[in-house]
Design an enzyme around this catalytic site. Sequence first.
Site, PDB file in Angstrom:
ATOM      1  N   CYS A   1      -6.039   1.882   6.069  1.00  0.00           N
ATOM      2  CA  CYS A   1      -6.683   0.627   6.465  1.00  0.00           C
ATOM      3  C   CYS A   1      -6.057   0.144   7.785  1.00  0.00           C
ATOM      4  CB  CYS A   1      -6.491  -0.416   5.368  1.00  0.00           C
ATOM      5  SG  CYS A   1      -4.785  -1.049   5.246  1.00  0.00           S
TER       6      CYS A   1
ATOM      7  N   HIS B   1       0.851  -1.195   0.000  1.00  0.00           N
ATOM      8  CA  HIS B   1       0.000   0.000   0.000  1.00  0.00           C
ATOM      9  C   HIS B   1       0.884   1.242   0.000  1.00  0.00           C
ATOM     10  CE1 HIS B   1      -3.867  -1.945   1.846  1.00  0.00           C
ATOM     11  NE2 HIS B   1      -3.364  -2.669   0.851  1.00  0.00           N
TER      12      HIS B   1
ATOM     13  N   GLU C   1       0.942   3.841   1.875  1.00  0.00           N
ATOM     14  CA  GLU C   1       1.452   4.211   3.195  1.00  0.00           C
ATOM     15  C   GLU C   1       2.634   3.342   3.602  1.00  0.00           C
ATOM     16  OE1 GLU C   1      -1.713   3.531   2.256  1.00  0.00           O
ATOM     17  OE2 GLU C   1      -3.114   4.153   3.820  1.00  0.00           O
TER      18      GLU C   1
ATOM     19  N   CYS D   1      -2.187  -0.585   7.535  1.00  0.00           N
ATOM     20  CA  CYS D   1      -1.384   0.632   7.454  1.00  0.00           C
ATOM     21  C   CYS D   1      -1.430   1.409   8.765  1.00  0.00           C
ATOM     22  CB  CYS D   1      -1.861   1.495   6.292  1.00  0.00           C
ATOM     23  SG  CYS D   1      -1.558   0.716   4.680  1.00  0.00           S
TER      24      CYS D   1
END
Length: 158
Positions: A83, A53, A55, A86
């Site tokens: 999420c 992801h 992040e 993260c």
Amino acid sequence: MELDETFMQEALRLAMKARAADEVPVGAVVVRDGRIISRGYNQVELLKDATAHAEMLALTAAEAAVGDWRLTDSDLYVTKEPCPMCAGAIVHTRIRRVIFGCTDIRAGAAGTVMNLLQHDALNHRCQITSGVLESECASILQDFFRKKRGAMEDDAAP
């Protein structure tokens, strides 16, 4: 707020890069002392890695940039609410502040579905600012998924 918008613009530029690669268009930057120290955008499909992801990639690059896993004096700008995965990494790296554009009604872990970033049981809590360039951040995601759904409908047509 103007500075927040400037850094979010860079995160949006990275989200567009993700979209161009047919990835979910999310971008992130880590800022320390008023300057960007790392960038990331979703690369789940490209890297065949569910943890890739925006992040996560930005945090890993920031740790390398400062030579430490602790990012206590750093802020994370991301186009979509983090999420749970993260958010966990954000807490563990001790990010000072998380600034995000649009909420995630399915998996948002910065207050929408749950709030891991400020959970009392954890050893660190982040400041949260939401809604920075919200319409732009939401729009790029909505357009991406609208096109994906349209492509799936076209594939299903006789």
